[in-house]
Design an enzyme around this catalytic site. Structure first.
Site, short mmCIF file in Angstrom:
data_model
loop_
_atom_site.label_atom_id
_atom_site.label_comp_id
_atom_site.label_asym_id
_atom_site.label_seq_id
_atom_site.Cartn_x
_atom_site.Cartn_y
_atom_site.Cartn_z
N LYS A 13 -44.23 10.29 12.00
CA LYS A 13 -44.56 9.03 12.69
C LYS A 13 -43.69 7.88 12.19
O LYS A 13 -43.14 7.13 12.98
CB LYS A 13 -46.02 8.63 12.41
CG LYS A 13 -47.06 9.37 13.16
CD LYS A 13 -48.41 8.64 13.05
CE LYS A 13 -48.77 8.26 11.63
NZ LYS A 13 -49.24 9.40 10.82
N ARG A 87 -57.50 4.71 13.43
CA ARG A 87 -57.88 6.01 12.90
C ARG A 87 -59.27 6.42 13.35
O ARG A 87 -59.69 7.55 13.14
CB ARG A 87 -57.91 5.98 11.36
CG ARG A 87 -56.54 5.97 10.72
CD ARG A 87 -56.69 6.02 9.20
NE ARG A 87 -55.43 5.82 8.52
CZ ARG A 87 -54.60 6.79 8.20
NH1 ARG A 87 -54.89 8.04 8.51
NH2 ARG A 87 -53.47 6.53 7.58
N ARG A 126 -41.18 19.42 -0.31
CA ARG A 126 -40.18 18.36 -0.41
C ARG A 126 -40.14 17.72 -1.79
O ARG A 126 -41.14 17.59 -2.47
CB ARG A 126 -40.39 17.32 0.68
CG ARG A 126 -41.68 16.56 0.61
CD ARG A 126 -41.90 15.76 1.89
NE ARG A 126 -43.12 14.96 1.79
CZ ARG A 126 -43.63 14.24 2.78
NH1 ARG A 126 -43.02 14.18 3.96
NH2 ARG A 126 -44.75 13.55 2.60
N ARG A 159 -41.40 14.88 -7.38
CA ARG A 159 -42.25 15.16 -6.23
C ARG A 159 -43.34 14.11 -6.18
O ARG A 159 -43.86 13.69 -7.21
CB ARG A 159 -42.91 16.54 -6.36
CG ARG A 159 -41.93 17.67 -6.20
CD ARG A 159 -42.56 19.02 -6.52
NE ARG A 159 -41.52 20.02 -6.65
CZ ARG A 159 -41.09 20.79 -5.63
NH1 ARG A 159 -41.67 20.69 -4.45
NH2 ARG A 159 -40.11 21.65 -5.81
N ARG A 171 -55.88 15.78 3.64
CA ARG A 171 -55.46 14.74 4.59
C ARG A 171 -55.42 15.25 6.02
O ARG A 171 -55.74 14.52 6.96
CB ARG A 171 -54.09 14.17 4.17
CG ARG A 171 -54.17 13.44 2.82
CD ARG A 171 -52.81 13.06 2.32
NE ARG A 171 -52.29 11.90 3.03
CZ ARG A 171 -51.01 11.53 3.01
NH1 ARG A 171 -50.13 12.24 2.33
NH2 ARG A 171 -50.60 10.47 3.66
#
Ligand SMILES: [Zn+2]
Length: 214
Positions: A13, A87, A126, A159, A171
């Site tokens: 997003k 949300r 990642r 990280r 999440r």
């Protein structure tokens, strides 16, 4: 043109919103950015929000709506991108009122749809160079020389603590539980457009552009 970008954390997003700001002059109203700014400035809203975020919880509708209202006027005549907001159904209703008070309305609700398992792999893999911030991934983009940053040669990597599997799954569950209920609200209004959020950044950008120009 006022749009909402929807999608779970890690779906891209923020990246797409930044592009729309750069290419179309739209104003990004990112709840996360606004909250961080308020926290950094130590405003009353920021202090309240900090306590909640430090506990790993979502800030209340009232706090978020107040922030959005304050920032909405800055996007007059340019178009707003709501990123990370609304949300909840309650926030969605509050946004309608905030926009209507200013003679504005929503044009599209664009959902970046994801494959949750693939998204978990994408996020938990990642990491970044601690020196220059270059981004890498355990599966998709390892440094060319093991343990050395391609860009600056740095050997320290980090990280984000949020990028562990348990946090990501929590999440995702929060997204399903709290954001998914707003989709029917917007579907009834015929505003929802779905884009494949697992596609490349460029493909997602093209899909969003055809919606905005369509
Ligand atoms: Zn580096």
């Amino acid at each position: 043109m006022n749009i909402i970008l929807l999608g779970p954390p890690g779906a891209g997003k923020g990246t797409q919103a930044q592009r729309l700001v750069a290419q179309r002059g739209m104003v990004q109203l990112s709840t996360g950015d606004m909250l961080r700014a308020a926290v950094a400035a130590g405003t009353p809203v920021g202090l309240k929000a900090k306590a909640v975020m430090d506990a790993g919880e979502l800030v209340s509708d009232a706090i978020v709506s107040a922030l959005i209202g304050e920032h909405l006027d800055a996007s007059a005549g340019k178009g707003a991108i709501f990123d990370g907001f609304p949300r909840t159904r309650h926030q969605a209703e509050a946004l309608e009122i905030l926009l209507a008070e200013r003679g504005r309305s929503l044009d599209h609700v664009i959902e970046l749809a994801v494959d949750e398992e693939a998204l978990v792999e994408r996020i938990t893999g990642r990491f970044t160079c601690a020196s220059c911030g270059a981004g890498y991934h355990d599966v998709f983009k390892l440094p060319k020389a093991e343990g050395r940053c391609d860009v600056c040669g740095g050997q320290d990597f980090k990280r984000r603590p949020d990028d562990n599997e348990q946090t990501v799954r929590t999440r995702l569950a929060e997204y399903r539980a709290k954001t998914a209920p707003i989709l029917p609200f917007y579907e009834e209004k015929g505003l929802v457009r779905r884009v494949d959020g697992m596609a490349s950044v460029e493909q997602v950008a093209d899909a969003i552009d055809s919606i905005l120009d369509g």
